[in-house]
Design an enzyme around this catalytic site. Structure first.
Site, mmCIF file in Angstrom:
data_model
loop_
_atom_site.group_PDB
_atom_site.id
_atom_site.type_symbol
_atom_site.label_atom_id
_atom_site.label_comp_id
_atom_site.label_asym_id
_atom_site.label_seq_id
_atom_site.Cartn_x
_atom_site.Cartn_y
_atom_site.Cartn_z
ATOM 1 N N PRO A 40 0.751 -1.171 -0.120
ATOM 2 C CG PRO A 40 0.100 -0.979 2.055
ATOM 3 C CD PRO A 40 0.803 -1.920 1.368
ATOM 4 C CB VAL A 46 -0.269 7.617 0.467
ATOM 5 C CG1 VAL A 46 -0.812 9.200 0.249
ATOM 6 C CG2 VAL A 46 -1.068 7.312 1.830
ATOM 7 N NE ARG A 70 11.579 2.347 0.373
ATOM 8 C CZ ARG A 70 12.395 2.286 1.276
ATOM 9 N NH1 ARG A 70 13.101 3.174 1.410
ATOM 10 N NH2 ARG A 70 12.339 1.027 1.883
ATOM 11 C CB CYS A 122 0.850 4.938 8.635
ATOM 12 S SG CYS A 122 1.349 6.548 7.911
ATOM 13 C CE LYS A 177 3.022 -2.131 4.808
ATOM 14 N NZ LYS A 177 3.405 -0.698 5.423
HETATM 15 C C1 FNR Z 1 4.224 4.023 1.887
HETATM 16 N N1 FNR Z 1 4.134 3.193 3.027
HETATM 17 C C2 FNR Z 1 2.585 3.081 3.160
HETATM 18 N N2 FNR Z 1 2.262 2.045 4.280
HETATM 19 C C3 FNR Z 1 1.024 1.639 4.464
HETATM 20 O O1 FNR Z 1 0.596 0.717 5.246
HETATM 21 N N3 FNR Z 1 0.078 2.498 3.998
HETATM 22 C C4 FNR Z 1 0.199 3.600 3.086
HETATM 23 O O2 FNR Z 1 -0.696 4.121 2.406
HETATM 24 C C5 FNR Z 1 1.768 3.994 2.855
HETATM 25 N N4 FNR Z 1 1.973 4.786 1.954
HETATM 26 C C6 FNR Z 1 3.255 4.992 1.461
HETATM 27 C C7 FNR Z 1 3.709 5.823 0.283
HETATM 28 C C8 FNR Z 1 4.738 5.794 -0.131
HETATM 29 C C9 FNR Z 1 5.283 6.789 -1.373
HETATM 30 C C10 FNR Z 1 5.857 4.860 0.267
HETATM 31 C C11 FNR Z 1 7.361 5.064 -0.282
HETATM 32 C C12 FNR Z 1 5.542 4.083 1.376
HETATM 33 C C13 FNR Z 1 4.967 2.149 3.366
HETATM 34 C C14 FNR Z 1 5.149 1.038 2.305
HETATM 35 O O3 FNR Z 1 3.876 0.358 2.314
HETATM 36 C C15 FNR Z 1 6.219 -0.084 2.770
HETATM 37 O O4 FNR Z 1 5.829 -0.447 4.199
HETATM 38 C C16 FNR Z 1 7.598 0.601 2.994
HETATM 39 O O5 FNR Z 1 8.025 1.534 1.751
HETATM 40 C C17 FNR Z 1 8.648 -0.381 3.170
HETATM 41 O O6 FNR Z 1 8.642 -1.285 1.885
HETATM 42 P P1 FNR Z 1 9.943 -1.166 0.854
HETATM 43 O O7 FNR Z 1 9.695 0.083 0.077
HETATM 44 O O8 FNR Z 1 11.148 -1.233 1.660
HETATM 45 O O9 FNR Z 1 9.311 -2.274 -0.171
#
Ligand code: FNR
Length: 342
Positions: free
Chosen positions: A18, A20, A245, A118, A157
């Site tokens: 997920p 945003v 990411r 978050c 999560k």
């Molecule tokens: C996020 N992350 C995030 N997590 C979540 O639970 N809900 C959300 O809406 C968001 N929004 C969000 C936006 C953006 C632009 C980023 C980069 C990250 C966190 C994401 O889901 C994840 O947990 C982290 O990015 C770590 O995973 P990666 O990026 O290392 O694969």
């Protein structure tokens, strides 16, 4: 009567995390095209979602299901293609409101997820996101309410807690609520995305429970290519992997056959954005994430200056695709109008 075995299985899958602004319909469809099995939408806040109206297909030229706010903003747009794979993530701190939102969307999604990780202030100040991690009773009441109140699987999560023991016991408590999976972002609440991910925490959790654990947090240092996904799964002992990411930068990381150049990925993304009338600001935001260090290149500057999907299409030489798509949508609009005439 619900047929339980048709419901989404979270073991041994690769998921789009997920995110945003990133996880809107075009990105989710692209991730599915490239091989993701499960795609999470961006976090949507319960207070906003309960006010939404469900607007169906048919009346709708785009052939989507839209959840539209009182100010006419489309908060969540989905379509048939992702119905069995899309997970609706919400931000909530209130069991009753969470249930109301879940019941509003359950016919149109494959599962419901609650964001408990978050750390941003807009989330935690309302008691949502990572603030829930210190309120296990509330976690339990939200999840129990959802699990008994909807017919689709429920997941959550989380981030990790200060010690292994606390993290494991939280997930054991969560497991008892009947959730279908738990995504574990292997970082502490106060850690930033650039900090290394704690695979040992995810591993301890995966060993302690039988519910599928989805390992998350590996994008920066561990997962750069498709084969790294399997490495990350092994390193954490988790059942499944969730990518944020790495997928945002180049969604073709989900492809078994190897990555595609980001130029091609941006083009395919943009085609979905045009086809599904994605908000231009959102389209721009996602393309800029994909451009990364090239965001100040001539193409990047053109994208940043664009105000509409049409202008963005020009930057990518997709004018013709844009035009054809508009004509097809207009033809459908006309056909719907004439069929509704007496
Ligand atoms: C996020 N992350 C995030 N997590 C979540 O639970 N809900 C959300 O809406 C968001 N929004 C969000 C936006 C953006 C632009 C980023 C980069 C990250 C966190 C994401 O889901 C994840 O947990 C982290 O990015 C770590 O995973 P990666 O990026 O290392 O694969």
């Amino acid at each position: 009567k619900t047929i339980q075995n048709l419901s989404l299985d979270f073991s041994n899958i690769t998921a789009l995390a997920p995110m945003v602004r990133v996880g809107t319909l075009p990105m989710r469809l692209l991730a599915l095209d490239y091989g993701a099995e499960v795609v999470y939408c961006e976090e949507l806040i319960d207070i906003k979602m309960v006010q939404c109206q469900r607007v169906v297909n048919g009346e709708n030229v785009l052939q989507t299901v839209d959840f539209v706010a009182p100010d006419d903003r489309v908060m969540f747009r989905t379509c048939d293609r992702e119905k069995d794979s899309v997970v609706f993530q919400m931000g909530t701190a209130d069991p009753d409101r969470a249930l109301a939102v879940a019941q509003l969307v359950e016919k149109d999604v494959a599962a419901i997820d609650v964001n408990m990780g978050c750390p941003k202030e807009y989330s935690t100040k309302g008691g949502m996101g990572a603030a829930l991690l210190s309120e296990p009773d509330k976690i339990e009441s939200i999840l129990r309410k959802l699990v008994t109140g909807v017919s689709v699987p429920v997941t959550c999560k989380i981030r990790i807690l200060p010690s292994l023991e606390e993290t494991v016991s939280l997930v054991q408590r969560i497991e008892k609520t009947g959730v279908a999976a738990v995504a574990v972002h292997g970082r502490f609440k106060e850690e930033r995305p650039r900090h290394p991910v704690h695979c040992d925490y995810i591993e301890a959790v995966a060993q302690a429970v039988s519910v599928p654990i989805i390992a998350n947090g590996g994008s920066l240092d561990l997962v750069k290519t498709n084969s790294d996904i399997e490495e990350f799964r092994k390193a954490t002992g988790a059942s499944s992997v969730m990518l944020g990411r790495a997928a945002m930068w180049n969604a073709s990381v989900f492809r078994n056959q190897g990555p595609l150049p980001v130029e091609r990925v941006m083009e395919e993304y943009l085609k979905y954005a045009i086809r599904y009338d994605n908000h231009a600001f959102n389209t721009k935001y996602c393309l800029c994430q994909m451009l990364r260090d090239k965001v100040e290149s001539p193409l990047g500057k053109q994208v940043q200056a664009a105000q509409t999907n049409a202008e963005i299409s020009n930057a990518y030489g997709l004018q013709q695709f844009y035009q054809q798509t508009q004509e097809q949508l207009q033809a459908r609009r006309d056909a719907l109008q004439s069929s509704s005439q007496p």
